[in-house]
Design a protein around this motif. Sequence first.
Motif, PDB file in Angstrom:
ATOM      1  N   CYS A 127       0.833  -1.358  -0.131  1.00 56.41           N
ATOM      2  CA  CYS A 127      -0.067  -0.122   0.079  1.00 56.41           C
ATOM      3  C   CYS A 127       0.824   1.187   0.068  1.00 56.41           C
ATOM      4  CB  CYS A 127      -1.112  -0.160   1.213  1.00 56.41           C
ATOM      5  SG  CYS A 127      -1.786   1.347   1.321  1.00 56.41           S
ATOM      6  N   LEU A 134      -0.582  -5.286   1.087  1.00 52.13           N
ATOM      7  CA  LEU A 134      -2.125  -5.293   1.314  1.00 52.13           C
ATOM      8  C   LEU A 134      -2.821  -6.407   1.936  1.00 52.13           C
ATOM      9  CD1 LEU A 134      -2.188  -3.526  -2.246  1.00 52.13           C
ATOM     10  CD2 LEU A 134      -2.877  -2.368  -0.454  1.00 52.13           C
ATOM     11  N   ASN A 135      -3.834  -6.102   2.772  1.00 51.80           N
ATOM     12  CA  ASN A 135      -4.553  -7.087   3.407  1.00 51.80           C
ATOM     13  C   ASN A 135      -5.952  -6.977   2.569  1.00 51.80           C
ATOM     14  OD1 ASN A 135      -5.061  -9.345   5.172  1.00 51.80           O
ATOM     15  ND2 ASN A 135      -6.273  -7.837   6.334  1.00 51.80           N
ATOM     16  N   ASP A 136      -6.479  -5.751   2.502  1.00 58.14           N
ATOM     17  CA  ASP A 136      -7.870  -5.705   2.002  1.00 58.14           C
ATOM     18  C   ASP A 136      -7.556  -4.655   0.706  1.00 58.14           C
ATOM     19  OD1 ASP A 136     -10.414  -5.617   0.993  1.00 58.14           O
ATOM     20  OD2 ASP A 136     -11.237  -4.876   2.974  1.00 58.14           O
ATOM     21  N   PRO A 137      -7.094  -5.195  -0.476  1.00 61.89           N
ATOM     22  CA  PRO A 137      -6.784  -4.262  -1.492  1.00 61.89           C
ATOM     23  C   PRO A 137      -8.063  -3.679  -2.285  1.00 61.89           C
ATOM     24  CG  PRO A 137      -6.348  -6.486  -1.990  1.00 61.89           C
ATOM     25  CD  PRO A 137      -6.664  -6.579  -0.766  1.00 61.89           C
ATOM     26  N   GLU A 147      -4.781   0.062   0.829  1.00 61.73           N
ATOM     27  CA  GLU A 147      -5.285  -0.805   1.864  1.00 61.73           C
ATOM     28  C   GLU A 147      -6.772  -0.108   2.075  1.00 61.73           C
ATOM     29  OE1 GLU A 147      -6.251  -3.649   4.498  1.00 61.73           O
ATOM     30  OE2 GLU A 147      -4.617  -3.564   3.292  1.00 61.73           O
ATOM     31  N   THR A 177     -13.389  -5.633  -2.527  1.00 58.31           N
ATOM     32  CA  THR A 177     -12.044  -6.088  -2.757  1.00 58.31           C
ATOM     33  C   THR A 177     -11.566  -6.549  -4.008  1.00 58.31           C
ATOM     34  OG1 THR A 177     -12.480  -6.566  -0.436  1.00 58.31           O
ATOM     35  CG2 THR A 177     -10.594  -7.737  -1.505  1.00 58.31           C
ATOM     36  N   LYS A 182      -5.450 -10.008  -4.128  1.00 58.46           N
ATOM     37  CA  LYS A 182      -5.333 -10.539  -2.817  1.00 58.46           C
ATOM     38  C   LYS A 182      -4.989 -12.074  -2.864  1.00 58.46           C
ATOM     39  CE  LYS A 182      -8.044 -11.363   1.251  1.00 58.46           C
ATOM     40  NZ  LYS A 182      -9.466 -11.056   1.954  1.00 58.46           N
ATOM     41  N   TYR A 201       1.312  -6.386   8.284  1.00 66.51           N
ATOM     42  CA  TYR A 201       0.669  -5.861   9.408  1.00 66.51           C
ATOM     43  C   TYR A 201       0.916  -6.731  10.540  1.00 66.51           C
ATOM     44  CZ  TYR A 201      -1.648  -2.391   6.382  1.00 66.51           C
ATOM     45  OH  TYR A 201      -2.067  -1.618   5.372  1.00 66.51           O
TER      46      TYR A 201
END
Length: 783
Positions: A127, A134-137, A147, A177, A182, A201
């Motif tokens: 991000c 990125l976890n939730d792009p 993110e 998303t 992902k 993260y």
Amino acid sequence: MSGGQAWGQRKDSDCEPSDTYFDSEDKNHRSTTLPSIKSTENKDIGVSKRPSKAKSQKHSPKICSPMEGTRQKNRDRTRRMSCDNVSGQIFENSSLIQSDEGRESCISLPTSEKLTPRSRTRKDFVCPITGKLLNDPVTLETGETYEREAIQEWIKRGNTTCPITRQPLSADSLPKTNYILKRLITYWKEQHPEFAQEFSYSETPRNSSTRETSLVSNPRRTFYSYSRNSTESHTQQRSKRFVRIAISTSPTSVISQATMETIVNGLKPYISCLCTSENLEEREAAVSAVAKLWKDSKGDPAVLTFLSKPPFVNGIVEILSASVNRDALKTSIYILSELTFSDKSVGEILTSVDYDFDCLAALLKNGLAEAVVLIYQLRPAFAQLSAHNFIPSLVQLIQSKSEDLDDLHFAIEPKDAAIAVLEQILTGGDENSRSVSAFAVIRANGIPALVKCLARVEGRRSIVSILLCCMRADRSYRNFIASTVEPSPVLELFLSGNDNVRGLCIDFLSELVHLSRRTTCNQILQIIKEEGAFSTMHTFLVYLRMAPMKHKPTLATHLLQLDLLAEPRKMSIYREEAVEALIEALHRKEFSNSQMMALDALGSLSARRTSSGDPYMETWLLKIAGFDQPYNALMKAEKLTKNENDLAETNLAESMEDEERAESSWEKRVAFVLSNHEKGSIFKALQECFKSNSLESAKSCLVISTWLIYILSVLPDTGVKSAARESLLEELINVLQSSRNMEEKILSTLALRTFVSDPDKISVAKHTYQWLRIITDSNFPNS
């Protein structure tokens, strides 16, 4: 990631993997078409009809609101990476299946070479705002990917442009998303954990603290008297009930290892299709094929491990967000439900992104009943549930007839899951939110359907909890519930439940008899007394001896009421132990909460109640003492309520005179039994309550004491009046002398007048007169 501009700003050599990553066999495998995949018939569930096959990749259901223009421009290049990376390497970590001869046979496809060091920190995976993976792009209309939480915070601060390009953002909401990106990031993290850790993260599961306190309750979210731990233990116990036992893979297993190897190999092309195909119909058909193979495996651990990988789970979630085919949606929910019940890590994948839960919520509201099963399994926090208006959909599901789920057998029925989720909503949050939720259930006409469902064993505890919440939120609705509910299922639940469930049943039954008419209360008590396969009174007595202190006062008063349906006898084990339990609670001065529960329980024995079931003992005593303003105001409000229900009033068989006689008779029975237990030992217990540091407890003690003393004045003296005077005279005079509340002074004066009016106790009258004279002199020194 599907960012068109973002990809265009980078060199192709940085984005597209080299052919040396794959061997020829893997290339041949990717070039083959998926065999025997047939498209399924579209069945719309409230969203717009999906476009034709040629345009299926452009489809966007109403519930997701994606930005299709940007998504289509950016998808091609990302799909090439998905095809190359995922198709060739998704099976790299497949488990080894050991044959009967003890040798190991590898069931994975050919693996790729290790990624080069230049892939260590792909800019596409990071991000630009946070500098983390990125976890939730989400890909904006400008082509840049961020993110979700980071770009949301950016917009909340008043920014209206893209952080990198500075182009204005015209969309009102963020797109869904970017599942393609992902999946690529997830796979890259699995292949390079040492590199991913530097840019990730702190991956504490988002709901790790809240999910333990969510369902069914019933923590602070339990209504009134139920502890948080009681609901958590029930939730864990109920979840364990549905957890599937893994099939053994020993040589004696019914399904041979060779069969398992065949199933796993058969899954590979379908999983590859879900992860890489652009054709929605092909992916829908692949979901159906995976479901069939999963059922054939009977939950084999090897197959479970194979299907629990994040790329496959995310591929199924993408079907939920893109498809309008009802059968495909149901099958996708079924697969995720089965995996979640068997593997907690699947649930963590689904709860790591808010959008996944929003997608399930939209499906439930659009009429897909099976979605509630997965919502229940994920055990979302109350805050997540309250963000969606679930109650109308849940009530509608409970009211509907059970649908034929074909060959899909969920571990828990959608109706049972809906009841459990509804309970969590009604018992969560603060008192105001609980009341709002209960009124919503009543407005949706959910009570009759819930009462009908009491006959079913599954979900019975949750139904009792919901009905109790509704009665306490809208006390006027208590009469309807009392007239329609059958006590038998509640008594059966009491017999089979633990302490928390039994406490819930006792509170429900006690609330059920808090009606405005004493004659109606007695009728319901008689039904409870006679219902059940075992003696209700004996069952309550046995539990009273071992119940936790927090349940004893309510249970004791309920048992006492059942015993008082007949004329008081010289000896009754039920009555003696019930009164003893109440006195024991009054003596626990070190626990003010215990004293308060006992005083409330004694107050609930009053026969005088409003139309909503609230006792008005204090108002009635003030009227007797000559202060009738509060009583007149209450009766005026009651008259207005009765005028609205004139038709119901005229249909009642008992006259008001009969009701008055029933109330008077009941109060005399209660006062006689309480006062004569152990020669008036209850007055010594009340004396200790007067000294409580809690003002509320002291006020309730004054009301109960005045009520008992007044009723004793019209009963034959059995020697307990002296015990009452010895214990309470000084306390009452102290209230009259020190209290600044006029109503408290009036109540203490009424009790003292009863003592003084006894002609046989001249010395007591003189002693009382001396105290009153001292009080008068201190208040009026010049008189």
